[in-house]
Design a protein around this motif. Sequence first.
Motif, mmCIF file in Angstrom:
data_model
loop_
_atom_site.group_PDB
_atom_site.id
_atom_site.type_symbol
_atom_site.label_atom_id
_atom_site.label_comp_id
_atom_site.label_asym_id
_atom_site.label_seq_id
_atom_site.Cartn_x
_atom_site.Cartn_y
_atom_site.Cartn_z
ATOM 1 N N GLU A 64 -18.471 5.449 0.914
ATOM 2 C CA GLU A 64 -18.871 4.436 -0.064
ATOM 3 C C GLU A 64 -17.709 3.986 -0.926
ATOM 4 O O GLU A 64 -17.729 2.908 -1.502
ATOM 5 N N VAL A 65 -16.726 4.846 -1.060
ATOM 6 C CA VAL A 65 -15.644 4.596 -2.016
ATOM 7 C C VAL A 65 -14.575 3.705 -1.392
ATOM 8 O O VAL A 65 -14.090 3.981 -0.296
ATOM 9 N N THR A 66 -14.233 2.635 -2.082
ATOM 10 C CA THR A 66 -13.136 1.778 -1.629
ATOM 11 C C THR A 66 -11.884 2.150 -2.418
ATOM 12 O O THR A 66 -11.790 1.873 -3.612
ATOM 13 N N ALA A 67 -10.947 2.800 -1.753
ATOM 14 C CA ALA A 67 -9.733 3.268 -2.435
ATOM 15 C C ALA A 67 -8.724 2.142 -2.576
ATOM 16 O O ALA A 67 -8.021 2.042 -3.579
ATOM 17 N N VAL A 68 -8.651 1.295 -1.555
ATOM 18 C CA VAL A 68 -7.734 0.153 -1.568
ATOM 19 C C VAL A 68 -8.534 -1.050 -1.094
ATOM 20 O O VAL A 68 -9.212 -0.995 -0.069
ATOM 21 N N ASP A 69 -8.454 -2.141 -1.882
ATOM 22 C CA ASP A 69 -9.380 -3.244 -1.682
ATOM 23 C C ASP A 69 -8.625 -4.542 -1.429
ATOM 24 O O ASP A 69 -8.088 -5.147 -2.342
ATOM 25 N N SER A 70 -8.571 -4.973 -0.193
ATOM 26 C CA SER A 70 -7.915 -6.225 0.247
ATOM 27 C C SER A 70 -6.632 -6.531 -0.516
ATOM 28 O O SER A 70 -6.497 -7.559 -1.155
ATOM 29 N N LEU A 71 -5.710 -5.623 -0.416
ATOM 30 C CA LEU A 71 -4.439 -5.723 -1.127
ATOM 31 C C LEU A 71 -3.450 -6.546 -0.296
ATOM 32 O O LEU A 71 -3.318 -6.318 0.897
ATOM 33 N N SER A 72 -2.780 -7.509 -0.946
ATOM 34 C CA SER A 72 -1.721 -8.274 -0.282
ATOM 35 C C SER A 72 -0.534 -8.408 -1.220
ATOM 36 O O SER A 72 -0.700 -8.782 -2.366
ATOM 37 N N PHE A 73 0.622 -8.054 -0.726
ATOM 38 C CA PHE A 73 1.849 -8.267 -1.496
ATOM 39 C C PHE A 73 3.035 -8.047 -0.571
ATOM 40 O O PHE A 73 2.876 -7.618 0.584
ATOM 41 N N GLY A 74 4.209 -8.353 -1.067
ATOM 42 C CA GLY A 74 5.412 -8.149 -0.268
ATOM 43 C C GLY A 74 6.464 -7.403 -1.062
ATOM 44 O O GLY A 74 6.455 -7.428 -2.291
ATOM 45 N N VAL A 75 7.349 -6.703 -0.340
ATOM 46 C CA VAL A 75 8.485 -6.027 -0.976
ATOM 47 C C VAL A 75 9.745 -6.595 -0.333
ATOM 48 O O VAL A 75 9.909 -6.514 0.882
ATOM 49 N N LEU A 76 10.586 -7.220 -1.158
ATOM 50 C CA LEU A 76 11.721 -7.968 -0.616
ATOM 51 C C LEU A 76 13.004 -7.151 -0.608
ATOM 52 O O LEU A 76 13.203 -6.272 -1.459
ATOM 53 N N PRO A 77 13.904 -7.479 0.336
ATOM 54 C CA PRO A 77 15.196 -6.791 0.360
ATOM 55 C C PRO A 77 16.032 -7.152 -0.867
ATOM 56 O O PRO A 77 15.864 -8.232 -1.440
ATOM 57 N N GLY A 78 16.899 -6.244 -1.272
ATOM 58 C CA GLY A 78 17.778 -6.514 -2.399
ATOM 59 C C GLY A 78 17.111 -6.327 -3.752
ATOM 60 O O GLY A 78 17.705 -6.623 -4.776
ATOM 61 N N GLU A 79 15.866 -5.867 -3.731
ATOM 62 C CA GLU A 79 15.133 -5.672 -4.986
ATOM 63 C C GLU A 79 14.512 -4.285 -5.032
ATOM 64 O O GLU A 79 14.170 -3.714 -4.002
ATOM 65 N N VAL A 80 14.372 -3.786 -6.261
ATOM 66 C CA VAL A 80 13.529 -2.610 -6.452
ATOM 67 C C VAL A 80 12.169 -3.125 -6.903
ATOM 68 O O VAL A 80 12.070 -3.828 -7.906
ATOM 69 N N THR A 81 11.144 -2.827 -6.111
ATOM 70 C CA THR A 81 9.805 -3.265 -6.469
ATOM 71 C C THR A 81 9.042 -2.081 -7.025
ATOM 72 O O THR A 81 8.876 -1.057 -6.342
ATOM 73 N N GLY A 82 8.604 -2.202 -8.271
ATOM 74 C CA GLY A 82 7.798 -1.146 -8.882
ATOM 75 C C GLY A 82 6.352 -1.327 -8.467
ATOM 76 O O GLY A 82 5.814 -2.435 -8.545
ATOM 77 N N PHE A 83 5.733 -0.252 -7.987
ATOM 78 C CA PHE A 83 4.343 -0.296 -7.551
ATOM 79 C C PHE A 83 3.567 0.537 -8.556
ATOM 80 O O PHE A 83 3.579 1.758 -8.508
ATOM 81 N N LEU A 84 2.946 -0.165 -9.497
ATOM 82 C CA LEU A 84 2.362 0.540 -10.631
ATOM 83 C C LEU A 84 0.849 0.493 -10.660
ATOM 84 O O LEU A 84 0.223 -0.448 -10.178
ATOM 85 N N GLY A 85 0.307 1.502 -11.279
ATOM 86 C CA GLY A 85 -1.131 1.564 -11.474
ATOM 87 C C GLY A 85 -1.465 2.907 -12.068
ATOM 88 O O GLY A 85 -0.674 3.844 -11.946
ATOM 89 N N PRO A 86 -2.608 3.002 -12.730
ATOM 90 C CA PRO A 86 -3.004 4.294 -13.285
ATOM 91 C C PRO A 86 -3.224 5.306 -12.162
ATOM 92 O O PRO A 86 -3.335 4.924 -10.996
ATOM 93 N N ASN A 87 -3.281 6.566 -12.510
ATOM 94 C CA ASN A 87 -3.587 7.579 -11.492
ATOM 95 C C ASN A 87 -4.902 7.232 -10.810
ATOM 96 O O ASN A 87 -5.853 6.824 -11.461
ATOM 97 N N GLY A 88 -4.925 7.393 -9.497
ATOM 98 C CA GLY A 88 -6.149 7.118 -8.758
ATOM 99 C C GLY A 88 -6.346 5.649 -8.438
ATOM 100 O O GLY A 88 -7.400 5.248 -7.967
#
Lengths: 311, 283
Positions: free
Chosen positions: A13-37
């Motif tokens: 029943e639990v949706t842990a990740v919900d239709s997520l779309s994004f990109g991580v580009l070369p030459g950059e540090v991409t911070g992937f943030l969110g609260p615990n869980g």
Amino acid sequence: MIEVRGLTKRYGEVTAVDSLSFGVLPGEVTGFLGPNGAGKSTTMRMILGLDAPTAGTATIGGRAAAAHSVPLKAVGSLLDAGALLPSRSAYHHLLALAAGNGLPRRRVHAVLDEVGLGSVARRPAGTYSLGMKQRLGIAAALLGDPPVLVLDEPLNGLDPEGIVWIRGLMRRMAAEGRAVMVSSHLMGEVELTVDHLVVIGRGRLIADTSMAAFIEANSLREVVLRSPQAPEFAGRLEAEGAAVHRDGDALVVTGLAAPAIGALAAARGVELHELAPRRTSLEEAFMRLTHDSTEYAAEKETATATDKEAA
Amino acid sequence: MSLTSVITRRTAPGRPLPDTAEPKKATFRHSLHAEWIKIRTMRSTLWVILGTLVIGVGLASLNGASAGDEYATMQAADQAVFDPLATSLKGYMLAQVTLALLGGLVVTAEYGSRTIVSTLTAVPHRGRVLAAKAVVLAVMAYGAGLATMVVGFAVGQSALESAGAPYATLSDPQALRAVFGGALYLTLAALLGFAVGTLIRSTTATVTTMFATMLIVPAFGPALPGPLADWTATYWPPSAGGQIVTAYRDPALLGPWPGLAVMAGCVAVLLVAAFLTFRRRDA
């Protein structure tokens, strides 16, 4: 370099990740943030091909993680620095990983030297401190000299020296043109390091923006002032269009910059004891941003607990 | 690895140059190498193999001496079914458990320490990882099993000989079958532990399951109601497979090779289940 499209993971029943779309580009540090869980680790595990998505795709350099002919040369990752067999030496841990990809032994020596573990590489990994394990995890990620790095909470539990080292390493990797994805649940950990931000809460995308734009949009500019004539001056400031609220014996002013306030005070003969511009921290902005998703989580847990009690 | 490439690396630290010596594609051979490094740097491997040898050879020596002494006082009927071969190879009963433990550990140690995450990010081809583990384990178990059987046989037979009881020599075809077949049986036992360990992932649960399967069920089989007791004695895979080390033929039981085939079939089925599960499961 990393492309995530409609990525979804459900556990029953639990949706842990919900239709997520994004990109991580070369030459950059991409911070992937969110609260615990929020689903950060689950997302990273799906990107690396460890967990199968319920829906959607994640690719590294245009291919699924498992489709690379020499996986460690396509992506390096650090998911869980403590994941080591305690009796096996750091050297053999890395040697086995390198062997599985046909990487030469000198790569093992090179990464051990790079992370500063060269002299202790023959010791059992179980004797390592958390900081040393984290360095070993980074060494494993660098084995194949990959163009993409995926690091899950690499700063967690590190001492200040270790934090500075990993921040420097991430900046250097990005400067070399690599795509670096780093997760954290604390904005303060990464705000000086990342170029781009992807923020999720409850498995959903909340923000996907450059760090500069995030700062611009989310940091309120405030001016703190103290004055014996504070009550009268507050009215004057409000008449000029500023928003004023009291914080103890100080006034916190938004909507009017410090020079304008100072000029106003001088013109009116108001005695100022303090006039200090300040920015709200990004941590606060981040918490405001994810507030709804964490609050929802807390409410839901309470509701579930109540249901269980009722049952 | 050429000398020049090493020197080149040294002069440009941190920015490795493209390395032409590195492979275009990681293959099964590379995974075999990786799994070989892992199994030999797992501390338990040494202890399990030493334990297997000590138990196998120790039991052969003790059984040989005591059975040899008893032989003189046996009834003629008992003397007729006295099996010097099985007497010296009884150590297999415990050796199968220790090698099954090694088989289980090859996988469960990775889940216990969570190194499965780095293993599967380095080699996402799950079938390749599991197959490489199985091959490396089988080779190691066969080596350890054969050493246990050969030394156990030699020690056991010489104990029987010095006690004045009948004994066998390796030139006896039955003895050859028992020693080499016994090593095969022990390899299957290791693979059984491996398959079960892959399916249930916990070291403790795997050890418990192996004890129950290999020792408890065969020991308590006779306590079951008649037909079930007969079935267990004949077809329970470890009991059937154990016939490979006996010389005396009980006509009610399976022969050595059919018995071993039952064990092999059981292991094959569990290995298929383990592969299917391992390929689908989230790491």
